[in-house]
Design a protein around this motif. Sequence first.
Motif, PDB file in Angstrom:
ATOM      1  N   VAL A 147       0.838  -1.204   0.000  1.00 20.58           N
ATOM      2  CA  VAL A 147       0.000   0.000   0.000  1.00 20.58           C
ATOM      3  C   VAL A 147       0.875   1.257   0.000  1.00 20.58           C
ATOM      4  CG1 VAL A 147      -1.638   1.355   1.374  1.00 20.58           C
ATOM      5  CG2 VAL A 147      -2.010  -1.102   1.039  1.00 20.58           C
ATOM      6  N   LEU A 148       1.897   1.279   0.844  1.00 19.89           N
ATOM      7  CA  LEU A 148       2.767   2.463   0.899  1.00 19.89           C
ATOM      8  C   LEU A 148       3.440   2.725  -0.444  1.00 19.89           C
ATOM      9  CD1 LEU A 148       4.374   2.063   4.434  1.00 19.89           C
ATOM     10  CD2 LEU A 148       2.679   3.777   3.708  1.00 19.89           C
ATOM     11  N   LEU A 149       3.880   1.669  -1.105  1.00 25.87           N
ATOM     12  CA  LEU A 149       4.502   1.855  -2.413  1.00 25.87           C
ATOM     13  C   LEU A 149       3.480   2.216  -3.481  1.00 25.87           C
ATOM     14  CD1 LEU A 149       7.182  -0.988  -2.358  1.00 25.87           C
ATOM     15  CD2 LEU A 149       7.533   1.481  -2.054  1.00 25.87           C
ATOM     16  N   ALA A 150       2.286   1.639  -3.399  1.00 28.81           N
ATOM     17  CA  ALA A 150       1.243   1.937  -4.383  1.00 28.81           C
ATOM     18  C   ALA A 150       0.846   3.408  -4.348  1.00 28.81           C
ATOM     19  CB  ALA A 150       0.026   1.047  -4.147  1.00 28.81           C
ATOM     20  N   VAL A 151       0.868   4.020  -3.162  1.00 28.36           N
ATOM     21  CA  VAL A 151       0.526   5.442  -3.059  1.00 28.36           C
ATOM     22  C   VAL A 151       1.767   6.330  -3.125  1.00 28.36           C
ATOM     23  CG1 VAL A 151      -1.624   4.992  -1.809  1.00 28.36           C
ATOM     24  CG2 VAL A 151       0.466   5.518  -0.524  1.00 28.36           C
ATOM     25  N   ASP A 152       2.904   5.708  -3.412  1.00 25.96           N
ATOM     26  CA  ASP A 152       4.175   6.420  -3.578  1.00 25.96           C
ATOM     27  C   ASP A 152       4.560   7.216  -2.331  1.00 25.96           C
ATOM     28  OD1 ASP A 152       6.432   6.865  -5.093  1.00 25.96           O
ATOM     29  OD2 ASP A 152       5.604   8.595  -6.155  1.00 25.96           O
ATOM     30  N   ALA A 153       4.283   6.621  -1.162  1.00 24.09           N
ATOM     31  CA  ALA A 153       4.540   7.294   0.112  1.00 24.09           C
ATOM     32  C   ALA A 153       5.997   7.741   0.285  1.00 24.09           C
ATOM     33  CB  ALA A 153       4.109   6.414   1.279  1.00 24.09           C
ATOM     34  N   PRO A 154       6.988   6.907  -0.060  1.00 23.98           N
ATOM     35  CA  PRO A 154       8.372   7.369   0.155  1.00 23.98           C
ATOM     36  C   PRO A 154       8.716   8.658  -0.595  1.00 23.98           C
ATOM     37  CG  PRO A 154       8.337   5.001  -0.197  1.00 23.98           C
ATOM     38  CD  PRO A 154       6.949   5.505  -0.504  1.00 23.98           C
ATOM     39  N   ALA A 155       8.070   8.906  -1.713  1.00 22.88           N
ATOM     40  CA  ALA A 155       8.345  10.125  -2.480  1.00 22.88           C
ATOM     41  C   ALA A 155       7.657  11.351  -1.880  1.00 22.88           C
ATOM     42  CB  ALA A 155       7.899   9.948  -3.933  1.00 22.88           C
ATOM     43  N   HIS A 156       6.793  11.132  -0.894  1.00 20.09           N
ATOM     44  CA  HIS A 156       6.036  12.244  -0.315  1.00 20.09           C
ATOM     45  C   HIS A 156       6.362  12.463   1.156  1.00 20.09           C
ATOM     46  CE1 HIS A 156       3.651  12.895  -3.915  1.00 20.09           C
ATOM     47  NE2 HIS A 156       3.744  11.579  -4.076  1.00 20.09           N
ATOM     48  N   VAL A 157       7.528  11.998   1.571  1.00 18.48           N
ATOM     49  CA  VAL A 157       7.970  12.244   2.940  1.00 18.48           C
ATOM     50  C   VAL A 157       8.045  13.755   3.150  1.00 18.48           C
ATOM     51  CG1 VAL A 157       9.933  12.005   4.517  1.00 18.48           C
ATOM     52  CG2 VAL A 157       9.154  10.039   3.188  1.00 18.48           C
ATOM     53  N   GLY A 158       7.554  14.189   4.292  1.00 18.59           N
ATOM     54  CA  GLY A 158       7.545  15.611   4.611  1.00 18.59           C
ATOM     55  C   GLY A 158       6.168  16.237   4.491  1.00 18.59           C
TER      56      GLY A 158
END
Length: 180
Positions: A147-158
Amino acid sequence: MSGVQRREEILVAARTVFAERGYSASTDEVARAAGVSQPYVVRLFGTKRELFLEAYTVASAQIIAALTAVPAGPDAALRMGDAYIGLLADRDLLRMVMHGFIAGADEEVGRVARHTLGEAFRLFQERSGQDEQAARVFVAQGMLINVLLAVDAPAHVGEDAGLDALVQCVQDDIAERATA
């Protein structure tokens, strides 16, 4: 190109298109991505539902195959986690799997989704020798990562402190696994 090769090419295109647009994607979009005509896609696969089901079944089988390839033993839990994490490099695979869970209201897609979850659970217990609680955590952690990768969470840190903390926890778990 043989019919079998063309069919495989269309399934690859379908995975990409369905990963991007979900079940709302059309057979025409898949045909364009594969460089073939829409009637050809329909002739090979029938309906959009059947094309989606086959692409989803292939993606699910890839996950099961990766987990099945891990031999039983004392390091099986770690190796199964690594096998799953290795699959996540294919963003289309993980998003296709997510769309399959959403489309799971379709009985056949739902059956494949349920089987994939159940097999991941069963294989983890069988290979690792760990209990149901550990197998549940394994499946849950995999879904969380997906889920975290599907919503591209690492690219939206901050953007969100809570999400940042969750991403950090998952990254710490993955890094800990890498050094174990």
